[in-house]
Design an enzyme around this catalytic site. Sequence first.
Site: not given
Ligand code: GLC
Length: 562
Positions: A21, A23, A25, A29, A258, A332
């Site tokens: 971070d 700045n 806040d 960023d 993914e 995740d």
């Molecule tokens: C994927 C992302 C996760 C998100 C989900 C919905 O699994 O990695 O973080 O909550 O998709 O977009």
Amino acid sequence: MKTHWYKNAVIYQIYPFSFMDSNNDGWGDIGGIISRLDYIKDLGVTAIWFSPLYKSPDCDYGYDISDYRDIDEKFGTMRDFERLLDECHKRELKVIMDMVINHTSTEHPWFKEAVSDKNSKYRDYYIIRQGRREKGKLLPPSNWASTFTGSAWERIGDSDEFYLHLFCREQADLNWENPEVRKEMADILNFWMDKGVDGFRFDVFNMFSKVYPIRDDDSKKTFQKGAKFFVDGPRMHEFLKELSGNSLSLYDSFSVGESFHPSRENALEYVKEENRELDAIFNFAHLDSDNIGGMKFFRKPFDLLQFKKGLFEPQKDNYGAGWNTLVLENHDNPRSVSRFGIDTEHFRYEAATLLAAVCFLGFGTPFIYMGEELGLTNTRFNNIDEMKDPVSHFVYDLMKHYGMPGGLAFRFIRYGARDHARVPMAWDGTVNGGFNNGHEPWQGSDRSYRQINAEKDLASDRSVYRFYQKVIRLKKENEAAIWGRTEEYAHSSKKIIAYSREYKGEMLFVAANFSKKNVSFDLPEWVSGADLLINNYEGFDKAGKAVSFQPYQVLVFDKRFD
Ligand code: GLC
């Protein structure tokens, strides 16, 4: 197998909210990221994948996008992003953007217009259906469940209509049947590639295609009802080929998807080189070896056999056909050293280094999640209110709804929560771990950054970061580590994980003791006379072929056969 930059690459993931971070806040960023690029470069990685930086109301922290062509102001401006791109490229770091195109935020102008104007073309950008009336009661169009608990349908105002959302109700699923939606998506990818980005990570890509007409899932499943109608749907392969044809394949790009529990057959089809769909997908099966049925909150004793199956199966399936990826952590998942039955108090260094060598020297491109290279551990959350991830709250509420006492529900949540990965990065022992100058971070953490942080790790002679550097160097330079076929050894051992990688006369041998007791293991005959490249202990005890592996010891040998 064709050569391509991503095949001997190592990719580092940044979760921008929590990296740095600049700045003060409380939010990470772009300025902060730029200030730490040399740290990433020194690790030896090839590319950075940025979790979403786009405009978002943050119901799911960036994974609900309201403008695909702009940067959220908490991270900076488009100019800041362009500078970031430039600074990465100057350091020969490629840039991978996250693309969340299964759904948009309900704050996206398309969605707003779709629900406010029945004649708008954007209505057909989403999946909107009449509810059902039964005994005067209005019910959702089907019994599908959201991945994040509850119905996957949300009523539109006080109308009889509902829209589909497979995640939060603020994340409306797009209608990929509509060619205009698919065109919008290709245009968005091209917009970013024209700016110079080098590739994309596609969020939950194998949910783009759904089975129509929409109907109830009449299976007995209590968990994830409807999944068979929205995972690996009938037009998935067609959609990916089209997307690639209209965007990805026009550039020198890399795509990684993914996937959400794909079938083994589909997982292979998505990445087969000749199919031109995606370059690779993530395989997460090994990460479920400490939980029940893929439900991260429900812990079970770590099962090394399951871990090995999950790790090696995709290496076998994809070899010679498509590319593979290797993952231990992401935004995740909880921290890997705090899982898998590992005693972090005594063996954190050994286990973190074992995991890196064992996982990343396999077949595929490694993905390293920020802080993993320091062996960061989970956070000690004290109560549910300290967690910001909506999923932690949804599941906690659901458990309580079914009568579980709050304290017990919290213990379950704490084991599997995504929040562990989302606390600010631990740079040093100063306030907030050096993430900023003291402003309360958006997601607080305990004070464990005082014990484990980048500054301290780098100064130590047991530095996890330096071990990662070694593994990364080997991974990028050793032909067998890049191209070799994986052959598993000690297949049925519940303590030892071992494999070889072989390529054109070069052999790599990786063997590790995944337990806190000494274990003896016979090295294969051919390893005698091989060079020892990696060892996370000072030496090793050998009597003939037998090596007495110390707790979490990992050894990597290399031999050339001419
Ligand atoms: C994927 C992302 C996760 C998100 C989900 C919905 O699994 O990695 O973080 O909550 O998709 O977009």
